[in-house]
Design a protein around this motif. Structure first.
Motif, short mmCIF file in Angstrom:
data_model
loop_
_atom_site.label_atom_id
_atom_site.label_comp_id
_atom_site.label_asym_id
_atom_site.label_seq_id
_atom_site.Cartn_x
_atom_site.Cartn_y
_atom_site.Cartn_z
N TYR A 134 0.82 -1.20 0.00
CA TYR A 134 0.00 0.00 0.00
C TYR A 134 0.87 1.26 0.00
CZ TYR A 134 -3.42 -3.41 1.74
OH TYR A 134 -4.23 -4.51 1.90
N MET A 135 0.32 2.31 -0.55
CA MET A 135 0.97 3.61 -0.51
C MET A 135 0.70 4.28 0.84
SD MET A 135 0.31 6.82 -3.10
CE MET A 135 1.16 8.39 -2.93
N TYR A 136 1.67 5.04 1.32
CA TYR A 136 1.39 6.01 2.37
C TYR A 136 1.88 7.36 1.88
CZ TYR A 136 6.31 5.66 4.11
OH TYR A 136 7.67 5.68 4.23
N HIS A 137 1.26 8.44 2.38
CA HIS A 137 1.64 9.77 1.91
C HIS A 137 1.10 10.83 2.85
CE1 HIS A 137 -2.44 10.77 0.42
NE2 HIS A 137 -2.52 9.49 0.13
N CYS A 138 1.61 12.04 2.70
CA CYS A 138 1.09 13.18 3.43
C CYS A 138 -0.23 13.60 2.79
CB CYS A 138 2.09 14.34 3.38
SG CYS A 138 1.53 15.83 4.26
N GLY A 139 -1.23 13.85 3.62
CA GLY A 139 -2.54 14.22 3.10
C GLY A 139 -2.91 15.67 3.36
N THR A 140 -1.94 16.47 3.79
CA THR A 140 -2.21 17.88 4.07
C THR A 140 -2.42 18.64 2.76
OG1 THR A 140 -0.94 17.79 6.12
CG2 THR A 140 -1.26 19.96 5.13
N MET A 141 -3.39 19.55 2.77
CA MET A 141 -3.67 20.34 1.58
C MET A 141 -2.67 21.48 1.41
SD MET A 141 -6.06 18.96 -0.02
CE MET A 141 -7.26 17.64 0.22
N PRO A 142 -2.29 21.78 0.12
CA PRO A 142 -2.71 21.08 -1.08
C PRO A 142 -1.99 19.73 -1.22
CG PRO A 142 -1.24 22.87 -1.67
CD PRO A 142 -1.46 22.98 -0.19
N MET A 143 -2.76 18.65 -1.15
CA MET A 143 -2.19 17.31 -1.13
C MET A 143 -1.26 17.02 -2.32
SD MET A 143 -4.08 13.59 -1.00
CE MET A 143 -5.32 14.15 0.17
N PRO A 144 -1.63 17.40 -3.57
CA PRO A 144 -0.72 17.10 -4.69
C PRO A 144 0.67 17.70 -4.49
CG PRO A 144 -2.86 17.80 -5.50
CD PRO A 144 -2.87 18.05 -4.03
N GLN A 145 0.74 18.86 -3.86
CA GLN A 145 2.04 19.50 -3.64
C GLN A 145 2.88 18.71 -2.65
OE1 GLN A 145 2.01 23.35 -1.68
NE2 GLN A 145 3.76 24.04 -2.87
N HIS A 146 2.27 18.24 -1.58
CA HIS A 146 3.02 17.49 -0.57
C HIS A 146 3.52 16.16 -1.15
CE1 HIS A 146 2.20 19.82 3.22
NE2 HIS A 146 1.42 20.43 2.34
N ILE A 147 2.69 15.50 -1.94
CA ILE A 147 3.11 14.24 -2.56
C ILE A 147 4.20 14.50 -3.61
CG2 ILE A 147 2.38 12.25 -3.93
CD1 ILE A 147 -0.40 12.54 -2.67
N ALA A 148 3.98 15.51 -4.45
CA ALA A 148 4.95 15.81 -5.50
C ALA A 148 6.31 16.21 -4.93
CB ALA A 148 4.42 16.92 -6.41
N ASN A 149 6.31 16.73 -3.71
CA ASN A 149 7.58 17.11 -3.08
C ASN A 149 8.28 15.96 -2.38
OD1 ASN A 149 7.98 19.81 -3.80
ND2 ASN A 149 6.61 20.56 -2.21
#
Length: 315
Positions: A122-137
């Motif tokens: 499974y994936m884990y990731h930061c879900g703080t908005m803006p979420m795409p920015q946190h994942i892309a970083n």
């Protein structure tokens, strides 16, 4: 007196059901991750750097590995030196999105527990908005939940974790992230052509195995928008475990489409009796030729440590 004790013990054994194996073997696993905002290279030469938001200083974050039925006791630390709030979203966790997955400000700590109820990757990731920015970083990683039942799940000789993600040089442009504009590379475990010395002479590592070995790939698609057509050039997926769950097994697959945020497990058996090379790619050419190619080298003198222990993800 002894006869009465034996009878009482047998009586209780009949009345009280045996503890399931999962419950008997389940354990609590403590996992702590600390947010670290740092500079990391996205190419093998170390010339192209980016500001990365990470779990623990690496992209992807550390591999979390537990057994089906285990409880994860998780702590997220966001140091006071951080510039913003962060959070954690484990795709295996069945909790309250507004509570456990809520954001914490710099200087705060988040603690919660959850049960790894189903096997898989499974994936884990930061879900703080803006979420795409946190994942892309760079705030993402993989959690493996090993099955308690090994039926249809043969033991692997080697195991590797690969996490793919789009590289957006300007992650501050959140509109471009949402519209899928401006991405320039495909990262495998944080770098373009990370394990591909064929297309990048600065690549120093490849996946290794011996001829005839079963190689298991735990793959997570951490792209912002794009699915991945996961394909072994000059090979076949002997088995594909959808979601990483052995209850969802496909046999003899050339290409399998992995959705955004999905993880799946792939077995490849290298040809016995000869050295071979396989290129594991995203068959969407726009991604492959921007970095989503990984070489698996099968040879008699393969490094005995690669694909085992802490080398299931090569840094």
């Amino acid at each position: 007196m002894r006869i009465k004790l034996v009878i009482a013990t047998l009586f209780l054994a009949v009345l009280l059901p045996a503890q399931p194996a999962q419950q008997a073997l389940a354990k609590e696993v403590k996992v702590t991750m600390t947010v670290l905002e740092t500079e990391l290279p996205v190419d093998n030469a170390g010339r192209q750097m980016r500001t990365a938001w990470t779990f623990g200083g690496t992209v992807p974050g550390k591999v979390v590995r537990v057994r089906e039925g285990d409880t994860i006791d998780f702590t997220l630390v966001n140091p006071s030196s951080s510039s913003m709030s962060h959070s954690m979203d484990f795709h295996i966790a069945e909790v309250d999105v507004l509570n456990e997955f809520g954001s914490i400000a710099p200087g705060e700590t988040k603690h919660f527990k959850f049960n790894a109820r189903l096997p898989g990757v499974y994936m884990y990731h930061c879900g703080t908005m803006p979420m795409p920015q946190h994942i892309a970083n760079g705030m993402y990683g993989a959690i493996i939940v090993d099955p308690k039942n090994s039926k249809n799940y043969p033991k692997a000789d080697r195991e590797y974790v690969l996490v793919q993600q789009q590289l957006f040089p300007d992650t501050s442009d959140t509109t471009a992230l949402l519209e899928n504009k401006g991405w320039t590379g495909s990262l495998i475990n944080g770098k373009m052509f990370h394990y591909d010395p064929v297309h990048d002479g600065n690549a120093t590592q490849v996946l290794e195995a011996k001829p005839g070995e079963r190689v298991r790939i735990y793959f997570v698609n951490a792209n912002i928008n794009n699915p991945v057509a996961f394909h072994p050039i000059a090979g076949l997926w002997d088995r594909v475990y959808i979601g990483g769950n052995p209850n969802n097994t496909l046999y003899g697959i050339a290409t399998y489409n992995v959705a955004v945020s999905e993880g799946s497990t792939f077995d490849l058996v290298t040809p016995a009796g000869r050295a071979t090379n396989v290129a594991i790619v995203d068959h969407a050419m726009g991604a492959a030729m921007r970095g989503a190619i990984t070489v698996l080298m099968s040879k008699p003198d393969a490094d005995p440590n690669k694909g085992r222990g802490d080398q299931i993800i090569l840094r």
